[in-house]
Design a protein around this motif. Structure first.
Motif, PDB file in Angstrom:
ATOM      1  N   GLY A  90     -48.813 -37.082  25.607  1.00 38.58           N
ATOM      2  CA  GLY A  90     -47.700 -38.010  25.462  1.00 38.58           C
ATOM      3  C   GLY A  90     -46.465 -37.321  24.913  1.00 38.58           C
ATOM      4  N   TYR A  91     -46.651 -36.418  23.951  1.00 37.99           N
ATOM      5  CA  TYR A  91     -45.514 -35.651  23.413  1.00 37.99           C
ATOM      6  C   TYR A  91     -44.865 -34.831  24.530  1.00 37.99           C
ATOM      7  CZ  TYR A  91     -47.955 -36.468  18.930  1.00 37.99           C
ATOM      8  OH  TYR A  91     -48.598 -37.024  17.850  1.00 37.99           O
ATOM      9  N   VAL A  92     -45.718 -34.233  25.369  1.00 35.96           N
ATOM     10  CA  VAL A  92     -45.210 -33.411  26.471  1.00 35.96           C
ATOM     11  C   VAL A  92     -44.497 -34.301  27.498  1.00 35.96           C
ATOM     12  CG1 VAL A  92     -45.825 -31.778  28.300  1.00 35.96           C
ATOM     13  CG2 VAL A  92     -47.019 -31.686  26.099  1.00 35.96           C
ATOM     14  N   ALA A  93     -45.063 -35.487  27.765  1.00 32.35           N
ATOM     15  CA  ALA A  93     -44.443 -36.411  28.720  1.00 32.35           C
ATOM     16  C   ALA A  93     -43.065 -36.850  28.220  1.00 32.35           C
ATOM     17  CB  ALA A  93     -45.341 -37.624  28.937  1.00 32.35           C
ATOM     18  N   MET A  94     -42.944 -37.119  26.912  1.00 38.18           N
ATOM     19  CA  MET A  94     -41.642 -37.516  26.363  1.00 38.18           C
ATOM     20  C   MET A  94     -40.644 -36.360  26.433  1.00 38.18           C
ATOM     21  SD  MET A  94     -42.603 -40.105  23.189  1.00 38.18           S
ATOM     22  CE  MET A  94     -44.243 -39.543  22.694  1.00 38.18           C
ATOM     23  N   ALA A  95     -41.110 -35.137  26.185  1.00 41.38           N
ATOM     24  CA  ALA A  95     -40.222 -33.967  26.307  1.00 41.38           C
ATOM     25  C   ALA A  95     -39.787 -33.786  27.759  1.00 41.38           C
ATOM     26  CB  ALA A  95     -40.918 -32.717  25.791  1.00 41.38           C
ATOM     27  N   LEU A  96     -40.690 -34.080  28.696  1.00 47.90           N
ATOM     28  CA  LEU A  96     -40.352 -33.997  30.121  1.00 47.90           C
ATOM     29  C   LEU A  96     -39.258 -35.017  30.453  1.00 47.90           C
ATOM     30  CD1 LEU A  96     -41.519 -32.384  32.651  1.00 47.90           C
ATOM     31  CD2 LEU A  96     -42.640 -34.535  33.245  1.00 47.90           C
ATOM     32  N   CYS A  97     -39.352 -36.220  29.877  1.00 46.95           N
ATOM     33  CA  CYS A  97     -38.320 -37.247  30.098  1.00 46.95           C
ATOM     34  C   CYS A  97     -36.960 -36.797  29.570  1.00 46.95           C
ATOM     35  CB  CYS A  97     -38.710 -38.550  29.402  1.00 46.95           C
ATOM     36  SG  CYS A  97     -40.050 -39.438  30.213  1.00 46.95           S
ATOM     37  N   ARG A  98     -36.978 -36.038  28.491  1.00 45.74           N
ATOM     38  CA  ARG A  98     -35.721 -35.560  27.897  1.00 45.74           C
ATOM     39  C   ARG A  98     -35.130 -34.397  28.696  1.00 45.74           C
ATOM     40  NH1 ARG A  98     -35.624 -31.800  23.956  1.00 45.74           N
ATOM     41  NH2 ARG A  98     -37.726 -32.336  23.292  1.00 45.74           N
TER      42      ARG A  98
END
Length: 263
Positions: A90-98
């Motif tokens: 999830g942390y990686v997914a949020m960084a991907l969104c950014r």
């Protein structure tokens, strides 16, 4: 150094990229590959250092992990995908969104949080990282991380699932686990990222999760402009592994609706 992620890629249809929890690998998504590949192209990478992916020599950062995933998209010819991440994923997914918002068709966040670590949590991660590197053994993960990964229902009633999770934790390369702990300890608060997400989102939390809370899940759902929150019963932190049918059904309905509005 450019890290090429090893990924399992099965099925056809709308791409669904699932990012695994710490300290596991894409092996945790077995039930998702089996249950969702009939309707979607299910892509489950091993994040750097885990499973079949090399660690590389970059400084620890969740952003580096997100950039790896973006590079994997290009390598597989995937233009946009529904991106799901559980816990560390999830942390990686949020960084991907950014960093790469154009790649994300829809967002699934399970058993994760948008807030940065508290000082106590950060100190604990760094202590574990040092022990992992010193002992060159995943034993600290078995001792300290494994007990929080599944809920009491799974522990009591799903011995096979608990055994499988334990095996995955024991197989974790210590150096990769240390790198990932340092990466997670340094990650920024992601609430501004969530507020800027322009695609639909699904936030999931197990009702027996001891590591992420329903309040944290609700805070993410509230920050996202277009999100629904689902609480999965009788599931701890690894809700996708503990209650795969409920998890798969929710993700399938979410991703199918996105495909209909022209993904």
């Amino acid at each position: 150094m450019t890290v090429q992620l090893y990924a399992r890629d099965v099925g056809t249809g709308t791409p669904l990229v699932l990012l695994h929890a710490f300290p596991l690998s894409s092996a945790m998504w077995l039930a998702q590959r089996e249950g969702l590949a009939g309707r979607f192209r299910v892509i489950t990478p091993d994040l750097r250092g885990f499973g079949g992916s090399v660690l590389g020599d970059d400084e620890p950062s969740v952003d580096a992990m997100a950039d790896d995933v973006a590079r994997m998209f290009r390598g597989l010819g995937v233009r946009r995908a529904v991106v799901g991440g559980l816990s560390m994923g999830g942390y990686v997914a949020m960084a991907l969104c950014r960093r790469h918002p154009d790649l994300v068709l829809g967002l699934v966040l399970a058993a994760t949080r948008a807030a940065a670590d508290t000082e106590a949590v950060r100190a604990n991660r760094l202590r574990q990282a040092e022990r992992l590197e010193r002992e060159r053994s995943p034993q600290v993960l078995v001792d300290e991380v494994l007990p929080g990964l599944v809920g009491p229902t799974t522990y009591r009633q799903r011995a096979l699932i608990y055994g499988r999770v334990r095996g995955l934790v024991q197989a974790t390369p210590p150096h990769a686990a240390a790198w990932a702990q340092r990466a997670m300890a340094g990650r920024p608060d992601a609430f501004d990222t969530l507020r800027a997400v322009k695609v639909p989102a699904l936030v999931m939390i197990g009702d027996e999760d001891a590591l992420a809370t329903e309040d944290e899940a609700r805070a993410m759902a509230d920050a996202l402009p277009n999100a629904e929150l689902l609480v999965i019963p009788r599931a701890g932190h690894l809700c996708a592994v503990e209650q795969p049918d409920l998890f798969n059904q929710a993700v399938a309905e979410f991703a199918a609706a996105l495909a209909r509005i022209g993904g």
